[in-house]
Scaffold this active site. Structure first.
Site, PDB file in Angstrom:
ATOM      1  N   ALA A   1     -39.510  50.642 -12.974  1.00  0.00           N
ATOM      2  CA  ALA A   1     -40.394  50.002 -11.990  1.00  0.00           C
ATOM      3  C   ALA A   1     -41.320  49.009 -12.692  1.00  0.00           C
ATOM      4  O   ALA A   1     -41.949  49.345 -13.694  1.00  0.00           O
ATOM      5  CB  ALA A   1     -41.213  51.057 -11.260  1.00  0.00           C
TER       6      ALA A   1
ATOM      7  N   SER B   1     -38.591  43.642 -22.561  1.00  0.00           N
ATOM      8  CA  SER B   1     -37.818  42.427 -22.299  1.00  0.00           C
ATOM      9  C   SER B   1     -37.643  41.600 -23.562  1.00  0.00           C
ATOM     10  O   SER B   1     -38.607  41.034 -24.078  1.00  0.00           O
ATOM     11  CB  SER B   1     -38.498  41.577 -21.229  1.00  0.00           C
ATOM     12  OG  SER B   1     -37.837  40.327 -21.100  1.00  0.00           O
TER      13      SER B   1
ATOM     14  N   TYR C   1     -46.352  38.090 -17.920  1.00  0.00           N
ATOM     15  CA  TYR C   1     -45.316  39.125 -17.846  1.00  0.00           C
ATOM     16  C   TYR C   1     -44.907  39.590 -19.240  1.00  0.00           C
ATOM     17  O   TYR C   1     -44.809  40.794 -19.512  1.00  0.00           O
ATOM     18  CB  TYR C   1     -44.105  38.585 -17.079  1.00  0.00           C
ATOM     19  CG  TYR C   1     -42.892  39.477 -17.153  1.00  0.00           C
ATOM     20  CD1 TYR C   1     -42.907  40.750 -16.586  1.00  0.00           C
ATOM     21  CD2 TYR C   1     -41.719  39.047 -17.766  1.00  0.00           C
ATOM     22  CE1 TYR C   1     -41.791  41.579 -16.656  1.00  0.00           C
ATOM     23  CE2 TYR C   1     -40.606  39.861 -17.840  1.00  0.00           C
ATOM     24  CZ  TYR C   1     -40.642  41.129 -17.276  1.00  0.00           C
ATOM     25  OH  TYR C   1     -39.535  41.938 -17.353  1.00  0.00           O
TER      26      TYR C   1
ATOM     27  N   LYS D   1     -45.400  43.385 -20.857  1.00  0.00           N
ATOM     28  CA  LYS D   1     -44.261  44.153 -21.365  1.00  0.00           C
ATOM     29  C   LYS D   1     -44.494  44.562 -22.825  1.00  0.00           C
ATOM     30  O   LYS D   1     -44.219  45.695 -23.214  1.00  0.00           O
ATOM     31  CB  LYS D   1     -42.963  43.347 -21.226  1.00  0.00           C
ATOM     32  CG  LYS D   1     -42.346  43.419 -19.836  1.00  0.00           C
ATOM     33  CD  LYS D   1     -41.968  44.853 -19.520  1.00  0.00           C
ATOM     34  CE  LYS D   1     -41.512  45.042 -18.093  1.00  0.00           C
ATOM     35  NZ  LYS D   1     -41.204  46.449 -17.792  1.00  0.00           N
TER      36      LYS D   1
ATOM     37  N   PHE E   1     -30.505  22.860 -13.429  1.00  0.00           N
ATOM     38  CA  PHE E   1     -31.793  22.315 -13.843  1.00  0.00           C
ATOM     39  C   PHE E   1     -31.678  21.758 -15.258  1.00  0.00           C
ATOM     40  O   PHE E   1     -31.164  22.420 -16.163  1.00  0.00           O
ATOM     41  CB  PHE E   1     -32.877  23.391 -13.783  1.00  0.00           C
ATOM     42  CG  PHE E   1     -33.203  23.824 -12.373  1.00  0.00           C
ATOM     43  CD1 PHE E   1     -34.141  23.132 -11.621  1.00  0.00           C
ATOM     44  CD2 PHE E   1     -32.560  24.913 -11.799  1.00  0.00           C
ATOM     45  CE1 PHE E   1     -34.434  23.516 -10.317  1.00  0.00           C
ATOM     46  CE2 PHE E   1     -32.840  25.313 -10.502  1.00  0.00           C
ATOM     47  CZ  PHE E   1     -33.773  24.610  -9.758  1.00  0.00           C
TER      48      PHE E   1
END
Length: 317
Positions: free
Chosen positions: A78, A121, A146, A150, A206
């Protein structure tokens, strides 16, 4: 995992990766509970034999669940995983990814949980790495809130390991793709491309499309989670219990599009758009460390993409 039946909590078990991990624990004969607030997870992903509790990981009531069940292993998937959300609202990102983790670790210490498997990550904790493929020992220089949370989670867990005696393993994922994936996150490009090809719409590229990512199939990631639940731990420091989970192969966006077009049997025009500011140019992980402990990716890019494409196609029928 060990042959003895264990009580396993999978947080985020209604999500893309977490639900596959829950399936694997059940298949191994363990009792599984899932905690998920369904903010991004789907009820349809929850395995029938798992006990489901709809709850935010920050909820104080989570402590009572730990006291009632006394989990042996916690697999913590989560999280707030969107880099763009973390940039727009760093406080929200920190609240979920750090305060939620602390709620879990305090509960785990109280009831004597043996181990936490923590999802970190590899795509963000190293920032823009100098060495590619990037090893666990590379400098940790995250460039987004983020990534900071982490990595911060790993530091918190190291405290709990050294001072409070709570075992943990951190799995630093590369870009995970596969069935049940949604279009969010870096690897979400796989789901986006599949849906566009199935709708007969051109693919959007992109920048020049030569930016590379390490795409690892979800079933291989599940195998890494099962290993992490039991692997013998050695050494001190973050990197002694941190393992990169990736293929070690960088795949460009153009190559990804080419393989998926071949699977779909179609050749549509492509829309080239401006490069996204701040996007990493290359991100590939050296997973030699976990491979030395018995794990290896078993699925080629083509095999994984084919299974993913067919799953998404079937969901649209």
């Amino acid at each position: 995992m060990t042959e003895s039946k264990q009580k396993v909590l999978v947080t985020g078990g209604a999500g893309f990766i977490g639900s596959h991990v829950a399936d694997a624990y059940l298949a191994a004969g363990h009792d599984v509970w899932i905690v998920d607030d369904l903010s991004s997870g789907r009820r349809a992903n929850i395995p029938d034999r798992a006990e489901f509790v709809e709850m935010d990981i920050r909820d104080p009531e989570l402590r009572n669940l730990f006291r009632e069940v006394r989990f042996d292993v916690v697999n913590h998937h989560a999280a707030q995983i969107d880099v763009r959300v973390s940039v727009a609202d760093p406080s929200k990102d920190a609240s979920i990814n750090l305060m939620g983790l602390l709620n879990i670790t305090e509960a785990a210490v109280e009831v004597g949980t043996r181990r936490i498997v923590y999802v970190s990550s590899g795509g963000v904790v190293y920032g823009e790495p100098e060495e590619v493929p990037t090893p666990e020992s590379a400098p940790k220089l995250p460039l987004s809130p983020y990534g900071v949370t982490k990595l911060g989670g790993e530091f918190y867990l190291n405290y709990y390991r050294v001072i409070r005696g709570l075992e943990y393993v951190a799995l630093r994922y590369s870009n995970v793709y596969g069935p049940r994936q949604d279009p969010h996150g870096e690897a979400g490009v796989v789901a986006i491309f599949c849906n566009r090809l199935l709708s007969g719409e051109p693919l959007s590229i992109f920048g020049d499309g030569e930016q590379t990512r390490d795409y690892v199939f979800v079933r291989d990631v599940v195998a890494a989670n099962m290993l992490a639940s039991e692997v013998e731990l050695e050494g001190d420091g973050l990197d002694s219990v941190g393992f990169n989970v990736g293929t070690g192969v960088g795949t460009s966006v153009l190559r990804l599009a080419e393989v998926l077009e071949g699977i779909a049997g179609t050749d549509l025009p492509r829309n080239h758009e401006a490069a996204r500011p701040g996007e990493l140019r290359h991100s590939t992980l050296n997973s030699g460390k976990i491979q030395g402990r018995g794990w290896a990716p078993a699925f080629s890019l083509e095999e994984g993409l084919r299974e993913t494409y067919e799953y998404i196609a079937n969901q649209r029928d």
